[in-house]
Enzyme design. Structure first.
Site, mmCIF file in Angstrom:
data_model
loop_
_atom_site.group_PDB
_atom_site.id
_atom_site.type_symbol
_atom_site.label_atom_id
_atom_site.label_comp_id
_atom_site.label_asym_id
_atom_site.label_seq_id
_atom_site.Cartn_x
_atom_site.Cartn_y
_atom_site.Cartn_z
ATOM 1 N N SER A 1 -2.813 -7.781 2.695
ATOM 2 C CA SER A 1 -3.096 -7.711 4.132
ATOM 3 C C SER A 1 -3.492 -9.093 4.646
ATOM 4 C CB SER A 1 -4.229 -6.718 4.401
ATOM 5 O OG SER A 1 -3.874 -5.429 3.988
ATOM 6 N N ARG B 1 -2.161 -6.341 -8.611
ATOM 7 C CA ARG B 1 -1.111 -7.330 -8.382
ATOM 8 C C ARG B 1 -1.229 -8.401 -9.455
ATOM 9 N NH1 ARG B 1 -3.085 -7.584 -2.360
ATOM 10 N NH2 ARG B 1 -4.878 -7.054 -3.620
ATOM 11 N N LYS C 1 -15.861 -7.278 4.482
ATOM 12 C CA LYS C 1 -14.876 -8.200 5.038
ATOM 13 C C LYS C 1 -14.854 -8.138 6.568
ATOM 14 C CE LYS C 1 -11.728 -7.530 1.148
ATOM 15 N NZ LYS C 1 -10.471 -6.925 0.733
ATOM 16 N N HIS D 1 0.834 -1.205 0.000
ATOM 17 C CA HIS D 1 0.000 0.000 0.000
ATOM 18 C C HIS D 1 0.873 1.262 0.000
ATOM 19 C CE1 HIS D 1 -3.050 -2.690 2.274
ATOM 20 N NE2 HIS D 1 -3.584 -2.475 1.085
HETATM 21 P P1 ADP Z 1 -9.781 -3.715 -0.746
HETATM 22 O O1 ADP Z 1 -10.510 -4.430 0.328
HETATM 23 O O2 ADP Z 1 -10.504 -2.526 -1.289
HETATM 24 O O3 ADP Z 1 -9.193 -4.577 -1.841
HETATM 25 P P2 ADP Z 1 -7.086 -3.478 0.288
HETATM 26 O O4 ADP Z 1 -6.678 -2.742 1.502
HETATM 27 O O5 ADP Z 1 -6.917 -4.955 0.286
HETATM 28 O O6 ADP Z 1 -8.577 -3.041 0.046
HETATM 29 O O7 ADP Z 1 -6.356 -2.871 -0.966
HETATM 30 C C1 ADP Z 1 -6.502 -1.523 -1.339
HETATM 31 C C2 ADP Z 1 -5.889 -1.323 -2.706
HETATM 32 O O8 ADP Z 1 -4.490 -1.530 -2.628
HETATM 33 C C3 ADP Z 1 -6.402 -2.276 -3.773
HETATM 34 O O9 ADP Z 1 -6.462 -1.582 -4.999
HETATM 35 C C4 ADP Z 1 -5.329 -3.341 -3.828
HETATM 36 O O10 ADP Z 1 -5.270 -3.957 -5.082
HETATM 37 C C5 ADP Z 1 -4.103 -2.496 -3.578
HETATM 38 N N1 ADP Z 1 -2.992 -3.276 -3.040
HETATM 39 C C6 ADP Z 1 -2.964 -4.046 -1.936
HETATM 40 N N2 ADP Z 1 -1.776 -4.653 -1.761
HETATM 41 C C7 ADP Z 1 -1.006 -4.262 -2.823
HETATM 42 C C8 ADP Z 1 0.322 -4.570 -3.258
HETATM 43 N N3 ADP Z 1 1.094 -5.428 -2.590
HETATM 44 N N4 ADP Z 1 0.764 -3.985 -4.392
HETATM 45 C C9 ADP Z 1 -0.052 -3.160 -5.092
HETATM 46 N N5 ADP Z 1 -1.306 -2.840 -4.745
HETATM 47 C C10 ADP Z 1 -1.788 -3.380 -3.632
#
Ligand code: ADP
Length: 161
Positions: free
Chosen positions: A130, A92, A43, A19
């Site tokens: 996460s 990703r 979630k 992030h």
């Molecule tokens: P959500 O529940 O909306 O997917 P996340 O917190 O899991 O929320 O992710 C928020 C954003 O960050 C999403 O667009 C996700 O694809 C991106 N993201 C999460 N981890 C990574 C990573 N390792 N590299 C690039 N983007 C990421």
């Protein structure tokens, strides 16, 4: 010149280096990036909304152009309300694509004033999420290099270590 504001929405449960990489790269393009933590995520979260916001604030180390906020309801309404024009999402693996494609199309259908910008993950973080961090940490596995020290500490506390 009007300020260019982007919204980076997500669960951030908890924030990872993946992030942070997207946030830092977003700040190279936009005057300001609002990290918008979703309140109404379907979630089951490990960290409360306040804990997630607090952790993000802690690891951003006072970059004034990165703003942490929460939102609920329709993302597009929030984005327009903030005077932003862009939603940033990270991509990703190919497995992210279908879901993101659907959401981006739907958001475009709701408003043509807001653009979704996809940023490709940086290679070291391409398998970082996460969820995987929570799983590894719950088993007392190593998460250094995946999350900032403050997040590791918070994970340890959650898992009673
Ligand atoms: P959500 O529940 O909306 O997917 P996340 O917190 O899991 O929320 O992710 C928020 C954003 O960050 C999403 O667009 C996700 O694809 C991106 N993201 C999460 N981890 C990574 C990573 N390792 N590299 C690039 N983007 C990421």
């Amino acid at each position: 010149m009007p300020r260019k504001i982007a919204v980076y929405p997500g669960s951030f449960d908890p924030i990872t280096f993946g992030h942070l990489d997207i946030i830092n790269r977003g700040l190279m393009i936009f005057d300001s990036v609002i990290i918008a933590v979703a309140r109404n995520s379907a979630k089951n979260s490990l960290f409360s909304i306040d804990e997630r916001v607090e952790l993000i604030r802690e690891v951003l180390t006072g970059n004034g152009r990165a703003i942490v906020d929460t939102f609920d309801g329709l993302l597009i309404d929030y984005v327009l309300d903030k005077g932003a024009t862009v939603i940033i999402r990270g991509l990703r693996a190919i497995s992210d694509f279908e879901y993101e494609f659907q959401i981006a199309q739907m958001n475009r259908n709701i408003s043509q004033e807001v653009e979704t910008l996809f940023m490709m993950t940086s290679v070291p973080y391409s398998y970082l999420s996460s969820s995987i961090v929570k799983e590894v940490s719950s088993l007392n596995g190593p998460v250094e290099g995946l999350v900032p020290p403050a997040v590791k500490k918070a994970l340890d506390a959650k898992f009673n270590r």
